[in-house]
Write a protein that holds these residues in place. Structure first.
Motif, PDB file in Angstrom:
ATOM      1  N   MET D   1       1.177  -1.173  -0.401  1.00  0.00           N
ATOM      2  CA  MET D   1      -0.478   0.391  -0.086  1.00  0.00           C
ATOM      3  C   MET D   1       0.690   1.140   0.201  1.00  0.00           C
ATOM      4  O   MET D   1       0.508   2.124  -0.900  1.00  0.00           O
ATOM      5  CB  MET D   1      -0.946   0.105   1.126  1.00  0.00           C
ATOM      6  CG  MET D   1      -0.481  -0.155   2.993  1.00  0.00           C
ATOM      7  SD  MET D   1      -1.405  -0.001   3.719  1.00  0.00           S
ATOM      8  CE  MET D   1      -1.299   1.821   4.521  1.00  0.00           C
ATOM      9  N   VAL D   2       2.000   0.881   0.984  1.00  0.00           N
ATOM     10  CA  VAL D   2       2.824   2.162   1.072  1.00  0.00           C
ATOM     11  C   VAL D   2       1.595   3.568   1.573  1.00  0.00           C
ATOM     12  O   VAL D   2       1.237   3.261   2.824  1.00  0.00           O
ATOM     13  CB  VAL D   2       3.045   3.199   0.112  1.00  0.00           C
ATOM     14  CG1 VAL D   2       4.728   4.439   0.386  1.00  0.00           C
ATOM     15  CG2 VAL D   2       4.426   2.200  -0.977  1.00  0.00           C
ATOM     16  N   ALA D   4      -2.076   5.166   2.170  1.00  0.00           N
ATOM     17  CA  ALA D   4      -3.392   5.018   1.716  1.00  0.00           C
ATOM     18  C   ALA D   4      -4.131   5.936   1.925  1.00  0.00           C
ATOM     19  O   ALA D   4      -4.622   6.154   3.570  1.00  0.00           O
ATOM     20  CB  ALA D   4      -4.372   3.683   3.068  1.00  0.00           C
ATOM     21  N   ARG D  49      -2.670   7.073   5.215  1.00  0.00           N
ATOM     22  CA  ARG D  49      -2.026   6.161   6.513  1.00  0.00           C
ATOM     23  C   ARG D  49      -0.688   5.958   5.666  1.00  0.00           C
ATOM     24  O   ARG D  49      -0.943   5.852   3.887  1.00  0.00           O
ATOM     25  CB  ARG D  49      -2.784   5.126   6.836  1.00  0.00           C
ATOM     26  CG  ARG D  49      -3.967   5.792   7.648  1.00  0.00           C
ATOM     27  CD  ARG D  49      -4.743   4.897   8.488  1.00  0.00           C
ATOM     28  NE  ARG D  49      -6.048   5.470   9.047  1.00  0.00           N
ATOM     29  CZ  ARG D  49      -6.232   4.799   9.730  1.00  0.00           C
ATOM     30  NH1 ARG D  49      -6.090   3.982  11.040  1.00  0.00           N
ATOM     31  NH2 ARG D  49      -8.050   5.953  10.707  1.00  0.00           N
ATOM     32  N   SER D  50       0.335   5.819   5.753  1.00  0.00           N
ATOM     33  CA  SER D  50       1.112   5.222   5.636  1.00  0.00           C
ATOM     34  C   SER D  50       1.925   3.755   6.017  1.00  0.00           C
ATOM     35  O   SER D  50       1.985   3.804   6.919  1.00  0.00           O
ATOM     36  CB  SER D  50       2.195   6.004   4.911  1.00  0.00           C
ATOM     37  OG  SER D  50       3.583   5.536   5.364  1.00  0.00           O
ATOM     38  N   SER D  51       2.515   2.790   5.181  1.00  0.00           N
ATOM     39  CA  SER D  51       3.343   1.362   5.915  1.00  0.00           C
ATOM     40  C   SER D  51       4.444   2.476   6.126  1.00  0.00           C
ATOM     41  O   SER D  51       5.399   1.150   7.062  1.00  0.00           O
ATOM     42  CB  SER D  51       2.919   0.742   4.735  1.00  0.00           C
ATOM     43  OG  SER D  51       3.603   1.092   3.891  1.00  0.00           O
ATOM     44  N   SER D  52       4.805   3.141   6.494  1.00  0.00           N
ATOM     45  CA  SER D  52       5.916   3.420   6.936  1.00  0.00           C
ATOM     46  C   SER D  52       5.536   4.529   8.197  1.00  0.00           C
ATOM     47  O   SER D  52       6.824   5.365   8.643  1.00  0.00           O
ATOM     48  CB  SER D  52       6.633   4.734   6.155  1.00  0.00           C
ATOM     49  OG  SER D  52       6.684   3.841   4.704  1.00  0.00           O
ATOM     50  N   PHE D  53       4.165   4.473   8.577  1.00  0.00           N
ATOM     51  CA  PHE D  53       4.248   5.005  10.245  1.00  0.00           C
ATOM     52  C   PHE D  53       4.862   4.263  10.658  1.00  0.00           C
ATOM     53  O   PHE D  53       5.081   2.629  10.749  1.00  0.00           O
ATOM     54  CB  PHE D  53       3.078   6.028   9.519  1.00  0.00           C
ATOM     55  CG  PHE D  53       2.556   6.300   9.290  1.00  0.00           C
ATOM     56  CD1 PHE D  53       3.422   7.546   8.765  1.00  0.00           C
ATOM     57  CD2 PHE D  53       1.200   6.420   9.595  1.00  0.00           C
ATOM     58  CE1 PHE D  53       3.212   8.384   8.286  1.00  0.00           C
ATOM     59  CE2 PHE D  53       0.983   7.940   8.425  1.00  0.00           C
ATOM     60  CZ  PHE D  53       1.780   9.454   8.185  1.00  0.00           C
ATOM     61  N   THR D  95      10.782   6.221   7.945  1.00  0.00           N
ATOM     62  CA  THR D  95      11.609   5.810   6.467  1.00  0.00           C
ATOM     63  C   THR D  95      11.801   7.189   5.330  1.00  0.00           C
ATOM     64  O   THR D  95      10.957   7.872   5.050  1.00  0.00           O
ATOM     65  CB  THR D  95      11.239   4.562   5.788  1.00  0.00           C
ATOM     66  OG1 THR D  95      10.592   4.427   4.630  1.00  0.00           O
ATOM     67  CG2 THR D  95      11.622   3.782   6.978  1.00  0.00           C
ATOM     68  N   PHE D  97      12.478   6.633   2.224  1.00  0.00           N
ATOM     69  CA  PHE D  97      10.830   6.072   0.975  1.00  0.00           C
ATOM     70  C   PHE D  97      10.181   6.842   1.535  1.00  0.00           C
ATOM     71  O   PHE D  97       9.278   7.440   0.660  1.00  0.00           O
ATOM     72  CB  PHE D  97      11.336   4.668   1.121  1.00  0.00           C
ATOM     73  CG  PHE D  97      10.250   4.712   0.690  1.00  0.00           C
ATOM     74  CD1 PHE D  97      10.915   4.685  -1.335  1.00  0.00           C
ATOM     75  CD2 PHE D  97       8.806   3.456   0.360  1.00  0.00           C
ATOM     76  CE1 PHE D  97       9.446   3.356  -2.649  1.00  0.00           C
ATOM     77  CE2 PHE D  97       7.869   2.876  -0.433  1.00  0.00           C
ATOM     78  CZ  PHE D  97       8.978   2.557  -1.617  1.00  0.00           C
ATOM     79  N   GLN D  99       8.876   8.871   3.616  1.00  0.00           N
ATOM     80  CA  GLN D  99       8.270  10.466   3.641  1.00  0.00           C
ATOM     81  C   GLN D  99       8.524  10.760   2.037  1.00  0.00           C
ATOM     82  O   GLN D  99       7.670  11.649   2.057  1.00  0.00           O
ATOM     83  CB  GLN D  99      10.078  10.967   3.953  1.00  0.00           C
ATOM     84  CG  GLN D  99      10.262  11.023   5.766  1.00  0.00           C
ATOM     85  CD  GLN D  99       9.281  11.835   6.539  1.00  0.00           C
ATOM     86  OE1 GLN D  99       8.602  11.577   6.544  1.00  0.00           O
ATOM     87  NE2 GLN D  99      10.155  13.044   7.035  1.00  0.00           N
ATOM     88  N   TYR D 100       9.364  10.343   1.010  1.00  0.00           N
ATOM     89  CA  TYR D 100       9.517  11.345   0.269  1.00  0.00           C
ATOM     90  C   TYR D 100       7.732  10.515  -0.728  1.00  0.00           C
ATOM     91  O   TYR D 100       6.892  11.293  -1.212  1.00  0.00           O
ATOM     92  CB  TYR D 100      10.323  10.024  -1.090  1.00  0.00           C
ATOM     93  CG  TYR D 100      11.362  10.835  -1.839  1.00  0.00           C
ATOM     94  CD1 TYR D 100      12.158  10.976  -0.011  1.00  0.00           C
ATOM     95  CD2 TYR D 100      11.681  11.671  -2.419  1.00  0.00           C
ATOM     96  CE1 TYR D 100      13.514  11.705  -0.134  1.00  0.00           C
ATOM     97  CE2 TYR D 100      13.359  12.778  -2.052  1.00  0.00           C
ATOM     98  CZ  TYR D 100      13.900  12.845  -1.137  1.00  0.00           C
ATOM     99  OH  TYR D 100      15.038  12.907  -1.489  1.00  0.00           O
ATOM    100  N   GLU D 101       7.277   9.154  -1.065  1.00  0.00           N
ATOM    101  CA  GLU D 101       6.309   9.263  -1.104  1.00  0.00           C
ATOM    102  C   GLU D 101       5.462  10.163  -0.306  1.00  0.00           C
ATOM    103  O   GLU D 101       4.072  10.274  -1.398  1.00  0.00           O
ATOM    104  CB  GLU D 101       5.483   7.640  -0.444  1.00  0.00           C
ATOM    105  CG  GLU D 101       4.864   6.343  -0.852  1.00  0.00           C
ATOM    106  CD  GLU D 101       4.941   7.103  -2.684  1.00  0.00           C
ATOM    107  OE1 GLU D 101       3.608   6.617  -3.392  1.00  0.00           O
ATOM    108  OE2 GLU D 101       6.053   6.553  -3.122  1.00  0.00           O
TER     109      GLU D 101
END
Lengths: 250, 250, 250, 250
Positions: D1-2, D4, D49-53, D95, D97, D99-101
């Motif tokens: 997802m990175v 959502a 929401r981000s999978s980097s949270f 991350t 990655f 942050q950029y996303e």
């Protein structure tokens, strides 16, 4: 791949409840879910592997192999109770990214099967615990919270780590309701007492009538499985150290 | 990209066996696979690069360059034996994610070539080893296990790290059968004795008739290659330290 | 996104040579590439940002902002020389994955412009260096190696880290030929002497006739840019410490 | 997802300004954005929401749950002022990655709503601060810089970490103009004085007429939220330690 899913059967379920039971603090959920699967003779219908699981296999006592995996089971047409989807496994994902992906995929499957309610079980780590450990709860909404409080749980104050917390949050984004039941535990071993408390509450809420007398066997099986993956160290309380990147090399 | 695959030839194979031989504990599989490729004059047909390999090139003695890579070879119409796919390389992937991706892609290729059986070789790390190191095994299923036990292997108890374990697990998800042969080793150097044991068993199982007298040369070549990539330190048993993120800068 | 590319112009080039000049050991390539861009009045035509670059902006002296970026320039119809694509930037990617992605995307662009030859420059870290630092080389193939040796370079023995090594390896997979020129350097500061050696060789190979008298200015500009990104510490030889994951928070 | 994203409403805005207000140094932007949302009665329209949270949920005082999230609000047809998009949240991504996303996705949404101007707020960490902390600035271009300097800001010299810096840089790639306002702060606690300075400047630039008397309440709310996520430790200045990979297990 991130997640590779193999669905062996698409059961027709009636408004099922998803019960999350992956390894976590005190392995409360993992023991409880295994016991439910056994006692309810739940049917295995889907398996999930993730590239965020460990890259290894472990051997069984008889020369077979076991891989890091998550599995979904269901029960239906239970006498007087709702249909269930039980989410069991021998690991959570190793990265935040993997956790979100895993959780999202399982919620996809549950949603497709008509599920809009999730119960996550877990341990609430304490330095000391009483003989009858207290259950704490948090919920997606006030109405659902009331249901959890009615089971004798107190309001939880703190963080709910891993899939137990994540699935409540990601579920709410899709309109799932649900609650977490977190039982006091030292968190250092598979805690059968805490699992009993969690199951008692689930029993009551879901009208399960599950016999809890065989719970020790589920705890022992859980301990052995997690030991084989190195998630619990044999005879110690030691945490698993982060694996070296080149672990496969020596 | 994750994995960039270049297939130079699509061989027509008859129910081939995939033999995994990447660097791992004691470099048992890596030595054995190289020796097989040489002795069987196996044909190179595919190469795989992964963004989870190291980001560097190493030089050859003659000013050429070598990159982290995995390669696939095949042999067919062997006198009295099954067709083979041999999976060789100078590295595994550096991350769990990369390992799953790499393994999945190679299984894709193998499956497309009609392969449904995998043998993974490896070392089983011990503090001490006997002169004739024992072979241990684990398998995808009881029937296949029996075949491995018949080669003189004992039932393995423990974890099978990296691609050797992963490919048995991911293979099973696709209906592959297979076993791991893991030979006792100190694991601190390219272990030619352990590789000899592994090859003897593979010889027997696959009816290979491979001459093992030149195995030292394969071990020496393996040692040099892995040293050039910094995976084995010259003359020491020291583990490679995790590279700094900004390693390219000073 | 991984890489976000903005192509401002698609130049028509005649069999161009790609020269890689990102920050690396001794910043040899970075200084040399900047000097080439200035002296050849090369045209800026593409910019690349990657989610594997640092997540920050730095300020210029005049209140502007600068971001981690890679840029491509070209020169064409040079009197007596081949067309060039110059790859400059203020960073490499922070992860192996990012490095492969970045390298792959730049090779995509180069290939589309008809490029099949790459020169990577760099430093070869030594404890001590002589007044006229030696150039070392490695190449994609023996014929190309001979061209590099003819420039006075010796055969390199060791590892070529980062994009300098990776692009030779990934290029070969696409049929690119090329070589790396690696100049001895202490590697602890932007090394103008090493850059001069690298440029002299490139001058000769590419028939560039670039005046090297202004090279100090390129080195000073490079030092300032990299200092502003924290890649070189002001006045020290200290390595940048790995940033905390929650660096944005305090 | 990175990432959502759930968009609840697509407002029609007239040339809006995007104001970034995520947690960062001194939590200056986070306090300021929350206060703006409250005082301007801004409308909530999108959540990300981000999978980097972080992979967890935290409980509210009343048994509810709160997840790591970013939210977008808007105000329109303000008397005498431009339409606004306010970017608030309880976390940045863990991350580079991520942050950029995250930044790219929010800029996507802003761009679609006709936005071409971004203001990022933040703290500029100092060992000591004066009673009236100084504002520093950096901008996408000289013309925009002049606007920031006219607010009493000085030219910033240094690095702008995280989303505050990234969004100026990534915005410029899409033709956004914008500036960062960075206020001197010790950076060790939610700094209401620094937030007041930032808001005063924003007030002036955007003709906001926002009452700053209730700013302490926004700071207190911000402190409580961030404490519940473990981003601020209760009563200490301690940094959050990197979580163990298997944090969910004990």
């Amino acid at each position: 791949m991130v997640c590779a899913i193999k669905i062996h059967e698409k059961p027709k379920l009636n408004n099922p409840v998803l019960i999350e039971g992956l390894p976590g603090i005190g392995f409360v959920a993992n023991i409880a879910a295994l016991h439910l699967i056994r006692e309810l003779k739940a049917d295995f219908f889907a398996e999930i592997r993730s590239s965020s699981f460990q890259d290894l296999a472990v051997t069984t006592e008889t020369g077979g192999t076991r891989s890091p995996i998550n599995q979904l089971y269901y029960t239906k047409n239970r006498d007087g109770g709702r249909d269930l989807i039980i989410w069991h496994g021998n690991t959570q994902a190793l990265t935040t990214f993997g956790q979100y992906e895993l959780c999202g995929r399982v919620l996809d499957i549950a949603e497709e099967l008509g599920c809009h309610f999730i119960i996550t079980l877990g341990g609430f780590k304490q330095e000391e615990i009483t003989k009858t450990p207290q259950i704490y709860c948090a919920a997606s909404d006030p109405e659902t919270l009331k249901k959890a409080l009615d089971l004798g749980a107190k309001v939880m104050v703190g963080q709910i780590f891993g899939i137990a917390g994540l699935s409540i949050g990601l579920g709410r984004l899709r309109g799932f309701k649900g609650f977490s039941l977190l039982v006091e535990t030292l968190g250092t071993h598979p805690d059968v007492n805490a699992a009993r408390q969690a199951l008692s509450a689930a029993n009551k809420f879901l009208n399960l009538k599950v016999d809890l007398s065989g719970l020790d066997a589920a705890a022992e099986k859980t301990r052995k499985t997690l030991e084989s993956f190195g998630i619990i160290r044999r005879g110690t309380k030691e945490k698993k150290k982060e694996e070296s990147q080149l672990r496969w090399f020596i």
